[in-house]
Design a protein around this motif. Structure first.
Motif, PDB file in Angstrom:
ATOM      1  N   PHE A 142       0.841  -1.245  -0.019  1.00  0.00           N
ATOM      2  CA  PHE A 142       0.090  -0.004  -0.007  1.00  0.00           C
ATOM      3  C   PHE A 142       0.847   1.283  -0.071  1.00  0.00           C
ATOM      4  N   PRO A 143       2.136   1.387   0.673  1.00  0.00           N
ATOM      5  CA  PRO A 143       2.696   2.716   0.629  1.00  0.00           C
ATOM      6  C   PRO A 143       3.178   2.957  -0.677  1.00  0.00           C
ATOM      7  N   ASN A 144       3.471   1.811  -1.436  1.00  0.00           N
ATOM      8  CA  ASN A 144       3.964   2.178  -2.835  1.00  0.00           C
ATOM      9  C   ASN A 144       3.063   2.363  -4.033  1.00  0.00           C
ATOM     10  N   LEU A 145       1.633   2.227  -3.590  1.00  0.00           N
ATOM     11  CA  LEU A 145       0.753   2.107  -4.691  1.00  0.00           C
ATOM     12  C   LEU A 145       0.633   3.505  -5.365  1.00  0.00           C
ATOM     13  N   ILE A 146       0.602   4.679  -4.670  1.00  0.00           N
ATOM     14  CA  ILE A 146       0.437   5.917  -5.337  1.00  0.00           C
ATOM     15  C   ILE A 146       1.632   6.224  -6.271  1.00  0.00           C
ATOM     16  N   SER A 147       2.821   5.854  -5.890  1.00  0.00           N
ATOM     17  CA  SER A 147       4.135   5.999  -6.509  1.00  0.00           C
ATOM     18  C   SER A 147       4.013   5.131  -7.761  1.00  0.00           C
ATOM     19  N   THR A 148       3.457   3.963  -7.747  1.00  0.00           N
ATOM     20  CA  THR A 148       3.266   3.117  -8.867  1.00  0.00           C
ATOM     21  C   THR A 148       2.366   3.773  -9.816  1.00  0.00           C
ATOM     22  N   PHE A 149       1.135   4.003  -9.452  1.00  0.00           N
ATOM     23  CA  PHE A 149       0.314   4.733 -10.365  1.00  0.00           C
ATOM     24  C   PHE A 149       0.887   6.101 -10.949  1.00  0.00           C
ATOM     25  N   LYS A 150       1.635   6.873 -10.302  1.00  0.00           N
ATOM     26  CA  LYS A 150       2.222   8.064 -10.838  1.00  0.00           C
ATOM     27  C   LYS A 150       3.266   7.854 -11.699  1.00  0.00           C
ATOM     28  N   ILE A 151       4.018   6.465 -11.568  1.00  0.00           N
ATOM     29  CA  ILE A 151       4.970   6.389 -12.625  1.00  0.00           C
ATOM     30  C   ILE A 151       4.446   5.740 -13.617  1.00  0.00           C
ATOM     31  N   HIS A 160      19.909  -0.687 -14.864  1.00  0.00           N
ATOM     32  CA  HIS A 160      20.147  -1.452 -13.549  1.00  0.00           C
ATOM     33  C   HIS A 160      19.811  -2.556 -13.863  1.00  0.00           C
ATOM     34  N   PHE A 161      20.060  -3.656 -12.481  1.00  0.00           N
ATOM     35  CA  PHE A 161      19.532  -4.890 -12.954  1.00  0.00           C
ATOM     36  C   PHE A 161      18.039  -5.495 -12.790  1.00  0.00           C
ATOM     37  N   PHE A 162      17.428  -4.207 -12.446  1.00  0.00           N
ATOM     38  CA  PHE A 162      16.291  -4.599 -12.172  1.00  0.00           C
ATOM     39  C   PHE A 162      15.273  -3.346 -12.455  1.00  0.00           C
ATOM     40  N   CYS A 163      14.076  -3.407 -12.651  1.00  0.00           N
ATOM     41  CA  CYS A 163      13.270  -2.096 -13.018  1.00  0.00           C
ATOM     42  C   CYS A 163      13.082  -1.405 -11.500  1.00  0.00           C
ATOM     43  N   ASP A 164      14.209  -0.663 -11.003  1.00  0.00           N
ATOM     44  CA  ASP A 164      14.174   0.239  -9.790  1.00  0.00           C
ATOM     45  C   ASP A 164      13.599   1.481 -10.069  1.00  0.00           C
ATOM     46  N   LEU A 165      13.261   2.151  -9.081  1.00  0.00           N
ATOM     47  CA  LEU A 165      12.567   3.470  -9.056  1.00  0.00           C
ATOM     48  C   LEU A 165      13.309   4.665  -9.877  1.00  0.00           C
ATOM     49  N   SER A 166      14.498   4.980  -9.290  1.00  0.00           N
ATOM     50  CA  SER A 166      15.436   5.931  -9.551  1.00  0.00           C
ATOM     51  C   SER A 166      15.916   5.965 -10.986  1.00  0.00           C
ATOM     52  N   PRO A 167      16.383   4.685 -11.435  1.00  0.00           N
ATOM     53  CA  PRO A 167      16.782   4.320 -13.115  1.00  0.00           C
ATOM     54  C   PRO A 167      15.467   4.684 -13.969  1.00  0.00           C
ATOM     55  N   LYS A 188       8.436  15.988  -7.786  1.00  0.00           N
ATOM     56  CA  LYS A 188       7.400  15.657  -6.933  1.00  0.00           C
ATOM     57  C   LYS A 188       7.322  14.121  -6.505  1.00  0.00           C
ATOM     58  N   LEU A 189       7.624  13.682  -7.630  1.00  0.00           N
ATOM     59  CA  LEU A 189       7.609  12.120  -7.381  1.00  0.00           C
ATOM     60  C   LEU A 189       9.033  11.552  -6.586  1.00  0.00           C
ATOM     61  N   GLN A 190      10.155  12.115  -6.856  1.00  0.00           N
ATOM     62  CA  GLN A 190      10.903  11.811  -6.319  1.00  0.00           C
ATOM     63  C   GLN A 190      10.921  12.160  -4.485  1.00  0.00           C
ATOM     64  N   THR A 191      10.282  13.421  -4.485  1.00  0.00           N
ATOM     65  CA  THR A 191      10.247  13.503  -3.122  1.00  0.00           C
ATOM     66  C   THR A 191       9.189  12.560  -2.427  1.00  0.00           C
ATOM     67  N   SER A 227      10.084   6.276   5.685  1.00  0.00           N
ATOM     68  CA  SER A 227       9.267   5.667   6.522  1.00  0.00           C
ATOM     69  C   SER A 227       9.161   4.385   6.672  1.00  0.00           C
ATOM     70  N   ILE A 228       9.465   3.630   5.439  1.00  0.00           N
ATOM     71  CA  ILE A 228       9.326   2.124   5.522  1.00  0.00           C
ATOM     72  C   ILE A 228      10.730   1.656   6.077  1.00  0.00           C
ATOM     73  N   VAL A 229      11.758   2.081   5.682  1.00  0.00           N
ATOM     74  CA  VAL A 229      13.008   1.654   5.993  1.00  0.00           C
ATOM     75  C   VAL A 229      13.153   1.877   7.575  1.00  0.00           C
ATOM     76  N   LEU A 230      12.896   3.208   7.989  1.00  0.00           N
ATOM     77  CA  LEU A 230      12.986   3.532   9.389  1.00  0.00           C
ATOM     78  C   LEU A 230      11.990   2.788  10.329  1.00  0.00           C
ATOM     79  N   PHE A 231      10.768   2.604   9.752  1.00  0.00           N
ATOM     80  CA  PHE A 231       9.948   1.805  10.680  1.00  0.00           C
ATOM     81  C   PHE A 231      10.263   0.277  10.876  1.00  0.00           C
ATOM     82  N   SER A 232      10.741  -0.302   9.535  1.00  0.00           N
ATOM     83  CA  SER A 232      11.232  -1.549   9.637  1.00  0.00           C
ATOM     84  C   SER A 232      12.344  -1.913  10.351  1.00  0.00           C
TER      85      SER A 232
END
Length: 170
Positions: free
Chosen positions: A19-28, A40-47, A58-61, A69-74
């Protein structure tokens, strides 16, 4: 650990990953791309955002705050688990038992720190315009190295494996 607790933990992991990545996925998915060759090795966000003809600030932000938030929470959840484990280990009466438990915990914690360090390096940076060659190497660390190192650490702790290695080397 009971069945419901295990099921709830798995469900929480799926929800936190989806769910946290759903908005980014639709925007991309709605971006227009100028190039088709992802570096890249795989279809990553930055590349992937680098291939876009549009302004992706805005999408990068959004991705920065989502990843942070995901990394810090985990990481906080994992670190909290280790604190509880260490508190439990400290109640073991024998020194030998404590030593074995701390040794196992320390080796596993080292792998966890390598994983989270690599993930944070790749995803928790404010800009997508970073050096992708370094990202490729660091991505290989958390995708390949940590899953390989973890079983190796535990197999080297096995007495039979230690004896086999000693026979092989000496």
């Amino acid at each position: 650990m009971s069945g419901p607790v295990c099921r709830n933990l798995v469900l929480a992991c799926w929800i936190m990953g989806f769910f946290p990545n759903l908005i980014s996925t639709f925007k991309i998915a709605n971006l227009k791309f100028c190039d088709r060759n992802i570096q890249h090795f795989f279809c990553d966000l930055s590349p992937l955002m680098q291939l876009s003809c549009q302004n992706t600030n805005k999408l990068q932000t959004l991705n920065f705050f989502t990843a942070s938030s995901i990394v810090l929470f985990s990481f906080a959840f994992t670190l909290g688990s280790y604190v509880r484990i260490i508190m439990t280990i400290s109640t073991i009466p024998s020194f030998n038992g404590k030593s074995k438990a701390f040794s196992t915990c320390a080796s596993h914690l080292a792998v966890v720190l390598i994983f989270f360090g690599a993930v944070a390096f790749v995803y928790v940076r404010p800009r997508a315009s970073t050096d992708f060659e370094i990202n490729k190497v660091v991505s290989a660390v958390y995708i390949v190295v940590t899953p390989v190192v973890n079983p190796l650490i535990y197999s080297f702790r096995n007495k039979d494996v230690k004896m086999a290695i000693k026979k092989l080397l000496f």
